[in-house]
Design a protein around this motif. Structure first.
Motif, PDB file in Angstrom:
ATOM      1  N   TRP A  78       0.853  -1.202   0.000  1.00  0.00           N
ATOM      2  CA  TRP A  78       0.000   0.000   0.000  1.00  0.00           C
ATOM      3  C   TRP A  78       0.878   1.236   0.000  1.00  0.00           C
ATOM      4  CZ3 TRP A  78      -5.287  -0.699   0.021  1.00  0.00           C
ATOM      5  CH2 TRP A  78      -5.754  -1.958   0.381  1.00  0.00           C
ATOM      6  N   TRP A  79       0.424   2.302  -0.652  1.00  0.00           N
ATOM      7  CA  TRP A  79       1.125   3.581  -0.607  1.00  0.00           C
ATOM      8  C   TRP A  79       0.107   4.713  -0.611  1.00  0.00           C
ATOM      9  CZ3 TRP A  79       1.077   0.340  -4.787  1.00  0.00           C
ATOM     10  CH2 TRP A  79       0.503   0.824  -5.961  1.00  0.00           C
ATOM     11  N   ALA A  80       0.521   5.821  -0.045  1.00  0.00           N
ATOM     12  CA  ALA A  80      -0.350   6.992   0.054  1.00  0.00           C
ATOM     13  C   ALA A  80      -0.390   7.723  -1.283  1.00  0.00           C
ATOM     14  CB  ALA A  80       0.147   7.929   1.145  1.00  0.00           C
ATOM     15  N   GLU A  81      -1.568   8.128  -1.680  1.00  0.00           N
ATOM     16  CA  GLU A  81      -1.760   8.946  -2.884  1.00  0.00           C
ATOM     17  C   GLU A  81      -1.842  10.425  -2.543  1.00  0.00           C
ATOM     18  OE1 GLU A  81      -1.564   8.174  -5.939  1.00  0.00           O
ATOM     19  OE2 GLU A  81      -1.756   5.998  -5.958  1.00  0.00           O
ATOM     20  N   VAL A  82      -2.068  10.727  -1.284  1.00  0.00           N
ATOM     21  CA  VAL A  82      -2.152  12.111  -0.809  1.00  0.00           C
ATOM     22  C   VAL A  82      -1.311  12.237   0.447  1.00  0.00           C
ATOM     23  CG1 VAL A  82      -4.461  12.487  -1.757  1.00  0.00           C
ATOM     24  CG2 VAL A  82      -4.222  11.681   0.584  1.00  0.00           C
ATOM     25  N   ALA A  83      -0.876  13.426   0.745  1.00  0.00           N
ATOM     26  CA  ALA A  83      -0.119  13.674   1.973  1.00  0.00           C
ATOM     27  C   ALA A  83      -1.094  13.936   3.113  1.00  0.00           C
ATOM     28  CB  ALA A  83       0.800  14.878   1.790  1.00  0.00           C
ATOM     29  N   PRO A  84      -0.703  13.611   4.327  1.00  0.00           N
ATOM     30  CA  PRO A  84      -1.571  13.954   5.457  1.00  0.00           C
ATOM     31  C   PRO A  84      -1.649  15.464   5.607  1.00  0.00           C
ATOM     32  CG  PRO A  84       0.523  13.096   6.243  1.00  0.00           C
ATOM     33  CD  PRO A  84       0.519  12.949   4.756  1.00  0.00           C
ATOM     34  N   GLU A  85      -2.759  15.929   6.141  1.00  0.00           N
ATOM     35  CA  GLU A  85      -2.913  17.366   6.379  1.00  0.00           C
ATOM     36  C   GLU A  85      -1.995  17.795   7.504  1.00  0.00           C
ATOM     37  OE1 GLU A  85      -7.017  18.083   7.203  1.00  0.00           O
ATOM     38  OE2 GLU A  85      -7.667  17.308   5.278  1.00  0.00           O
ATOM     39  N   LEU A  86      -1.504  19.025   7.413  1.00  0.00           N
ATOM     40  CA  LEU A  86      -0.671  19.574   8.488  1.00  0.00           C
ATOM     41  C   LEU A  86      -1.539  19.894   9.693  1.00  0.00           C
ATOM     42  CD1 LEU A  86       1.538  22.119   6.513  1.00  0.00           C
ATOM     43  CD2 LEU A  86       2.194  19.846   7.311  1.00  0.00           C
ATOM     44  N   GLY A  87      -0.966  19.738  10.870  1.00  0.00           N
ATOM     45  CA  GLY A  87      -1.645  20.165  12.079  1.00  0.00           C
ATOM     46  C   GLY A  87      -1.805  21.682  12.062  1.00  0.00           C
ATOM     47  N   ILE A  88      -2.734  22.199  12.822  1.00  0.00           N
ATOM     48  CA  ILE A  88      -3.027  23.630  12.827  1.00  0.00           C
ATOM     49  C   ILE A  88      -1.794  24.453  13.200  1.00  0.00           C
ATOM     50  CG2 ILE A  88      -4.384  25.432  13.969  1.00  0.00           C
ATOM     51  CD1 ILE A  88      -6.646  23.348  14.170  1.00  0.00           C
ATOM     52  N   GLU A  89      -1.068  24.021  14.241  1.00  0.00           N
ATOM     53  CA  GLU A  89       0.113  24.765  14.675  1.00  0.00           C
ATOM     54  C   GLU A  89       1.206  24.741  13.606  1.00  0.00           C
ATOM     55  OE1 GLU A  89       1.402  23.330  18.452  1.00  0.00           O
ATOM     56  OE2 GLU A  89      -0.506  23.792  19.410  1.00  0.00           O
ATOM     57  N   GLU A  91       0.812  24.283  10.380  1.00  0.00           N
ATOM     58  CA  GLU A  91       0.345  25.079   9.245  1.00  0.00           C
ATOM     59  C   GLU A  91       0.572  26.575   9.495  1.00  0.00           C
ATOM     60  OE1 GLU A  91      -3.597  25.534   6.417  1.00  0.00           O
ATOM     61  OE2 GLU A  91      -3.708  24.331   8.228  1.00  0.00           O
ATOM     62  N   ALA A  92       0.334  27.019  10.718  1.00  0.00           N
ATOM     63  CA  ALA A  92       0.544  28.431  11.054  1.00  0.00           C
ATOM     64  C   ALA A  92       2.019  28.804  10.930  1.00  0.00           C
ATOM     65  CB  ALA A  92       0.042  28.723  12.464  1.00  0.00           C
ATOM     66  N   VAL A  93       2.912  27.920  11.378  1.00  0.00           N
ATOM     67  CA  VAL A  93       4.352  28.185  11.287  1.00  0.00           C
ATOM     68  C   VAL A  93       4.784  28.228   9.818  1.00  0.00           C
ATOM     69  CG1 VAL A  93       6.647  27.260  11.798  1.00  0.00           C
ATOM     70  CG2 VAL A  93       4.871  27.238  13.552  1.00  0.00           C
ATOM     71  N   VAL A  94       4.279  27.297   9.015  1.00  0.00           N
ATOM     72  CA  VAL A  94       4.624  27.283   7.587  1.00  0.00           C
ATOM     73  C   VAL A  94       4.148  28.563   6.916  1.00  0.00           C
ATOM     74  CG1 VAL A  94       4.156  26.145   5.374  1.00  0.00           C
ATOM     75  CG2 VAL A  94       4.705  24.772   7.399  1.00  0.00           C
ATOM     76  N   GLU A  96       3.659  31.432   8.318  1.00  0.00           N
ATOM     77  CA  GLU A  96       4.466  32.532   8.847  1.00  0.00           C
ATOM     78  C   GLU A  96       5.815  32.615   8.136  1.00  0.00           C
ATOM     79  OE1 GLU A  96       6.919  32.939  12.912  1.00  0.00           O
ATOM     80  OE2 GLU A  96       4.755  32.688  13.181  1.00  0.00           O
ATOM     81  N   ARG A  97       6.367  31.463   7.785  1.00  0.00           N
ATOM     82  CA  ARG A  97       7.696  31.420   7.177  1.00  0.00           C
ATOM     83  C   ARG A  97       7.668  31.421   5.653  1.00  0.00           C
ATOM     84  NH1 ARG A  97      10.434  26.717  10.840  1.00  0.00           N
ATOM     85  NH2 ARG A  97      10.225  27.767  12.831  1.00  0.00           N
ATOM     86  N   ALA A  98       6.503  31.457   5.069  1.00  0.00           N
ATOM     87  CA  ALA A  98       6.378  31.334   3.607  1.00  0.00           C
ATOM     88  C   ALA A  98       7.201  32.378   2.858  1.00  0.00           C
ATOM     89  CB  ALA A  98       4.913  31.415   3.198  1.00  0.00           C
ATOM     90  N   ASP A  99       7.250  33.580   3.368  1.00  0.00           N
ATOM     91  CA  ASP A  99       7.983  34.647   2.684  1.00  0.00           C
ATOM     92  C   ASP A  99       9.365  34.900   3.273  1.00  0.00           C
ATOM     93  OD1 ASP A  99       5.857  35.120   0.924  1.00  0.00           O
ATOM     94  OD2 ASP A  99       4.850  36.381   2.412  1.00  0.00           O
ATOM     95  N   ALA A 100       9.769  34.070   4.226  1.00  0.00           N
ATOM     96  CA  ALA A 100      11.063  34.258   4.880  1.00  0.00           C
ATOM     97  C   ALA A 100      12.202  33.858   3.934  1.00  0.00           C
ATOM     98  CB  ALA A 100      11.140  33.438   6.156  1.00  0.00           C
ATOM     99  N   TRP A 103      15.019  29.305   6.118  1.00  0.00           N
ATOM    100  CA  TRP A 103      14.169  28.251   6.674  1.00  0.00           C
ATOM    101  C   TRP A 103      14.954  27.492   7.720  1.00  0.00           C
ATOM    102  CZ3 TRP A 103       9.160  26.585   5.625  1.00  0.00           C
ATOM    103  CH2 TRP A 103       8.484  27.346   4.675  1.00  0.00           C
ATOM    104  N   ARG A 104      14.272  27.044   8.730  1.00  0.00           N
ATOM    105  CA  ARG A 104      14.870  26.186   9.745  1.00  0.00           C
ATOM    106  C   ARG A 104      13.876  25.091  10.078  1.00  0.00           C
ATOM    107  NH1 ARG A 104      12.963  29.171  14.881  1.00  0.00           N
ATOM    108  NH2 ARG A 104      11.935  30.824  13.878  1.00  0.00           N
ATOM    109  N   GLU A 105      14.309  24.115  10.840  1.00  0.00           N
ATOM    110  CA  GLU A 105      13.430  23.002  11.169  1.00  0.00           C
ATOM    111  C   GLU A 105      12.220  23.489  11.943  1.00  0.00           C
ATOM    112  OE1 GLU A 105      14.858  19.352  12.768  1.00  0.00           O
ATOM    113  OE2 GLU A 105      16.832  19.710  11.902  1.00  0.00           O
ATOM    114  N   LEU A 106      11.095  22.811  11.710  1.00  0.00           N
ATOM    115  CA  LEU A 106       9.856  23.162  12.415  1.00  0.00           C
ATOM    116  C   LEU A 106       9.891  22.678  13.821  1.00  0.00           C
ATOM    117  CD1 LEU A 106       7.214  22.413   9.671  1.00  0.00           C
ATOM    118  CD2 LEU A 106       8.073  24.605  10.409  1.00  0.00           C
TER     119      LEU A 106
END
Length: 106
Positions: A78-89, A91-94, A96-100, A103-106
């Motif tokens: 079996w393999w995933a066809e979609v990625a799991p959704e990001l957690g709310i926290e 997603e907020a960090v991503v 926030e850093r989108a225009d930075a 990048w550093r580890e989450l």
């Protein structure tokens, strides 16, 4: 988190599709057996039998979330066809850093 039974004795579904999809992200191999997914869930204190995982993966395949291939007489990968959704926290960090510039580890 584990599977329990309701008042009628039926299993309550307490493992989300997202939790199952995350197992594919945690493993090095992108193709997993139902047993490997069950073992991966156990690492997160989720108890689901291999047969229960197999049924869930089939339901998820019907919804287009995972795919499968017969690898031998009795082996199914079996393999995933979609990625799991990001957690709310996360997603907020991503966001926030989108225009930075940096990048550093989450």
């Amino acid at each position: 988190m584990s599977q329990g039974r309701d008042d009628a004795g039926r299993f309550n579904e307490t493992v989300s599709d997202q939790e199952i999809l995350k197992i594919f992200d945690y493993e090095d191999d992108p193709v997993l057996t139902a047993e490997e997914v069950a073992t991966g869930l156990q690492r997160f204190d989720v108890q689901l039998t291999t047969e229960g995982v197999r049924r869930r993966l089939q339901t998820m395949a019907d919804a287009g979330l995972v795919s499968r291939k017969t690898l031998g007489a009795r082996a199914v990968g079996w393999w995933a066809e979609v990625a799991p959704e990001l957690g709310i926290e996360t997603e907020a960090v991503v966001d926030e850093r989108a225009d930075a510039d940096e990048w550093r580890e989450l």
